[in-house]
Design an enzyme around this catalytic site. Structure first.
Site, short mmCIF file in Angstrom:
data_model
loop_
_atom_site.label_atom_id
_atom_site.label_comp_id
_atom_site.label_asym_id
_atom_site.label_seq_id
_atom_site.Cartn_x
_atom_site.Cartn_y
_atom_site.Cartn_z
N GLY A 182 -32.27 1.53 3.77
CA GLY A 182 -33.22 0.19 4.14
C GLY A 182 -32.30 -1.01 3.90
O GLY A 182 -32.55 -1.81 3.29
N TRP A 185 -31.10 -6.63 7.04
CA TRP A 185 -30.06 -7.56 7.81
C TRP A 185 -28.53 -7.32 7.31
O TRP A 185 -27.79 -8.18 7.45
CB TRP A 185 -30.57 -9.03 7.84
CG TRP A 185 -31.86 -9.21 8.85
CD1 TRP A 185 -31.81 -9.08 10.12
CD2 TRP A 185 -33.18 -9.08 8.34
NE1 TRP A 185 -33.11 -9.24 10.50
CE2 TRP A 185 -33.88 -9.23 9.36
CE3 TRP A 185 -33.42 -9.18 7.08
CZ2 TRP A 185 -35.34 -9.54 9.37
CZ3 TRP A 185 -34.99 -9.27 6.71
CH2 TRP A 185 -35.80 -9.45 7.91
N GLY A 186 -28.39 -6.62 6.57
CA GLY A 186 -27.12 -6.35 5.99
C GLY A 186 -26.48 -7.08 4.93
O GLY A 186 -25.01 -6.67 4.45
N THR A 204 -31.28 1.80 8.62
CA THR A 204 -32.40 1.15 8.59
C THR A 204 -33.12 1.70 10.00
O THR A 204 -32.41 2.36 10.65
CB THR A 204 -32.24 -0.43 9.14
OG1 THR A 204 -33.27 -1.25 9.46
CG2 THR A 204 -31.19 -0.57 10.40
N LEU A 205 -34.21 1.38 10.17
CA LEU A 205 -35.21 1.89 11.34
C LEU A 205 -35.61 0.57 12.17
O LEU A 205 -36.30 0.97 13.02
CB LEU A 205 -36.62 2.71 10.74
CG LEU A 205 -35.93 3.96 9.89
CD1 LEU A 205 -37.53 4.50 9.47
CD2 LEU A 205 -35.63 5.05 10.86
N GLN A 209 -32.87 -5.64 12.88
CA GLN A 209 -32.12 -5.63 11.83
C GLN A 209 -30.67 -5.16 12.04
O GLN A 209 -29.73 -5.63 11.70
CB GLN A 209 -32.70 -5.09 10.58
CG GLN A 209 -34.03 -5.94 10.15
CD GLN A 209 -34.60 -5.15 8.65
OE1 GLN A 209 -34.29 -3.98 8.62
NE2 GLN A 209 -35.25 -5.81 8.00
N CYS A 366 -49.63 -12.40 -1.84
CA CYS A 366 -48.74 -11.54 -2.60
C CYS A 366 -48.09 -12.31 -3.70
O CYS A 366 -47.92 -11.45 -4.91
CB CYS A 366 -47.20 -11.24 -1.58
SG CYS A 366 -47.84 -9.98 -0.36
#
Length: 408
Positions: A182, A185-186, A204-205, A209, A366
Site C-alpha cells: 500500500g 504516492w511513494g 498499490t491498487l 498513485q 475523523c
C-alpha cells in the site's frame, strides 16, 4: 410520529450541553441541561426525522451534505463533539441498537475484499486525482498519521519524523529488499531507498498513485532501486528482508486478517522485520460508520486490538513491539482540514459544494474520533525471531534521522 420519536430520543441522548433544533415550520426547541458545549441545527425536511431515528449516523451525514440539515455557523465540530460526548448506546432506540449489531454481524460479508472488490474500493477514494490530494497533504503526500515529537511541529516536519521513526524500527541496512504494501504516492519507498539505501518494491491498487509514485522516483534518480507495481499484495511471492505497511490494513477487512498476516509471515525472511502501521480501536469491536463506509471508505474497517492479536499469533510471528499513537492522528487531520479550507477556492474548481461538505464532514468526524472516542494508531513490529531487534527501545530515540547513505 417520527418527529415525536426524534424528540424523545434526543431528550434522552443529550445529558451534557445543549442542542437547539429549528424545525421545518420555524419552531425551535432546546434539548439538554445547557453548558459550554452547544450546537444548533435547522432541519429543513420533515422526512428527515425518520432517517435520524432509524439510521442516525448515515442520515445526519447525508442531510448535511444535501443541506436538508444545516448547522449554525457551519460548526460541524461543535455538533459532532456534542453528539459524541453524549453517545450512550443504552439510550438509543432498540431498533438502532439492533441495526448496529446486525451490521457488525454482517461485517465479514460487507468487508469481503476480494482482489476485484479491493481494486474498486481503492479507486473510489484514492483515484479522485493527485492534484486534489496535493491541496491538503504535506509536500511528500503522506496520507496517514504523522508523528509529532513536538506539538508545534509543522505537518511536513511531523511526516518526516513519522517516516524516520518507522525506518528506525525496521533497522534497514543498505541493499536490503523492502516491500511496501500500500505504497501510496511513494513517499515512504523513496525515503527508504534514498536515505537508507534500501531496494524497495511498492505495491498499490490505485492507478493515480502508481503513476505519480513512478514519476517521483524517476525525478530523484531512484527508478533502478524502486519498483512500483499495480498489484494486490496477495499476488506477491518473492522474499523480502523488510516489510512496511502504513495505513493499508484498514482496507484489508476483518475476513482477511489471517490471510494478510500469513502473507507477511511467508514473504518475510527468517531474520526479517515487518512494521505494520494501522488505525485501531482501544475498545471492544464495533460496527463501522454507515456514512464512512458508503461515502469514504467502502470495505474499510477499523479493528480492535482483540481482532488483530489472534491472526498475528496464528501467523507464527513475534509481536516484538507494539506502540500506540493516540493524539497524533487528530493533530494530523486538523492540519489537513485547515489546508483544505485554505485551498477551498481551488477545490471548487473541480468539485461541487456537496463534495466539499462531504469532505469537511469526513475530516471533522475523523479527528474527533481520535479526540473523543477510543481510536488510536497501532504500530506492530513483527519478526520471526525474538532477537531480530534490540531488546529495549533505546535505539529508536538516539537518532531520528537517516543513519546511512544509499548503497552504491
Amino acid at each position: 410520529m417520527w418527529q415525536t420519536i426524534f424528540e424523545k430520543m434526543v431528550s434522552r441522548l443529550i445529558q451534557n450541553g445543549e442542542l437547539r433544533v429549528t424545525y421545518p415550520d420555524g419552531r425551535t426547541r432546546s434539548f439538554g441541561p445547557g453548558g459550554a458545549l452547544t450546537a444548533a441545527i435547522h432541519i429543513k425536511d420533515k422526512s428527515l426525522f425518520k432517517g435520524l431515528c432509524t439510521h442516525p449516523d448515515l442520515a445526519l451525514g447525508e442531510a448535511y451534505m444535501d443541506e436538508r440539515l444545516t448547522i449554525e455557523n457551519n460548526d460541524i465540530e461543535g455538533l459532532i463533539k456534542l453528539v459524541l460526548r453524549n453517545s450512550y448506546t443504552s439510550v438509543l432506540p432498540p431498533w438502532v441498537q439492533f441495526a448496529d449489531r446486525t451490521r457488525f454481524a454482517l461485517g465479514r460479508w460487507i468487508q469481503r475484499n476480494t482482489p476485484e472488490l479491493a481494486r474498486s474500493n481503492v479507486s473510489h477514494h484514492y483515484d479522485l486525482s493527485n492534484d486534489f490530494y496535493r491541496l491538503f497533504l504535506d509536500e511528500d503526500m503522506q496520507y496517514s498519521c504523522a508523528y509529532f515529537t513536538d506539538p508545534a511541529m509543522s505537518l511536513e516536519e511531523a511526516q518526516i519524523a513519522k517516516k524516520n521513526h518507522i525506518a528506525q524500527k525496521l533497522h534497514i541496512e543498505p541493499g536490503m529488499r523492502v516491500l511496501d504494501i500500500g505504497c501510496g504516492w511513494g513517499g515512504m519507498a523513496i525515503t527508504l531507498a534514498r536515505d537508507y539505501g534500501a531496494r524497495v518494491t511498492g505495491v498499490t491498487l490505485s492507478r493515480e498513485q502508481l503513476a505519480l509514485a513512478r514519476e517521483r522516483a524517476a525525478e530523484q534518480g531512484l527508478s533502478d532501486v524502486i519498483d512500483f507495481r499495480l498489484i494486490d499484495y496477495r499476488e506477491i511471492n518473492e522474499p523480502f528482508d523488510r516489510i512496511v505497511s502504513v495505513g493499508m490494513l484498514e482496507h484489508v477487512g476483518l475476513p482477511h486478517y489471517a490471510e494478510y498476516f500469513d502473507k507477511v509471515s511467508d514473504l518475510l525472511s527468517p531474520d526479517g522485520i515487518a512494521l505494520i502501521h494501522t488505525i485501531g480501536r482501544s475498545g471492544p469491536p464495533m460496527a463501522e460508520s454507515e456514512w464512512i463506509t458508503k461515502y469514504i471508505f467502502p470495505g474499510g474497517y477499523v479493528p480492535s486490538l482483540s481482532e488483530l492479536a489472534p491472526p498475528i499469533e496464528k501467523s507464527g510471528l513475534w509481536n516484538a513491539d507494539l506502540e500506540v499513537l493516540r493524539l497524533h492522528y487528530a493533530m494530523t487531520l486538523r492540519h489537513w482540514l485547515q489546508r483544505f479550507d485554505d485551498n477551498i477556492d481551488k477545490v471548487r474548481e473541480t468539485h461541487d459544494d456537496r463534495f466539499i461538505r462531504m469532505w469537511r464532514y469526513y475530516l471533522t468526524v475523523c479527528f474527533l474520533a481520535f479526540e473523543e472516542q477510543k481510536q488510536a494508531v497501532f504500530q506492530f513490529q513483527l519478526t520471526h525471531r525474538r532477537d531480530a531487534v534490540p531488546i529495549t527501545r533505546d535505539y529508536l530515540y538516539h537518532d531520528h534521522g537517516p543513519r546511512r547513505q544509499a548503497a552504491e
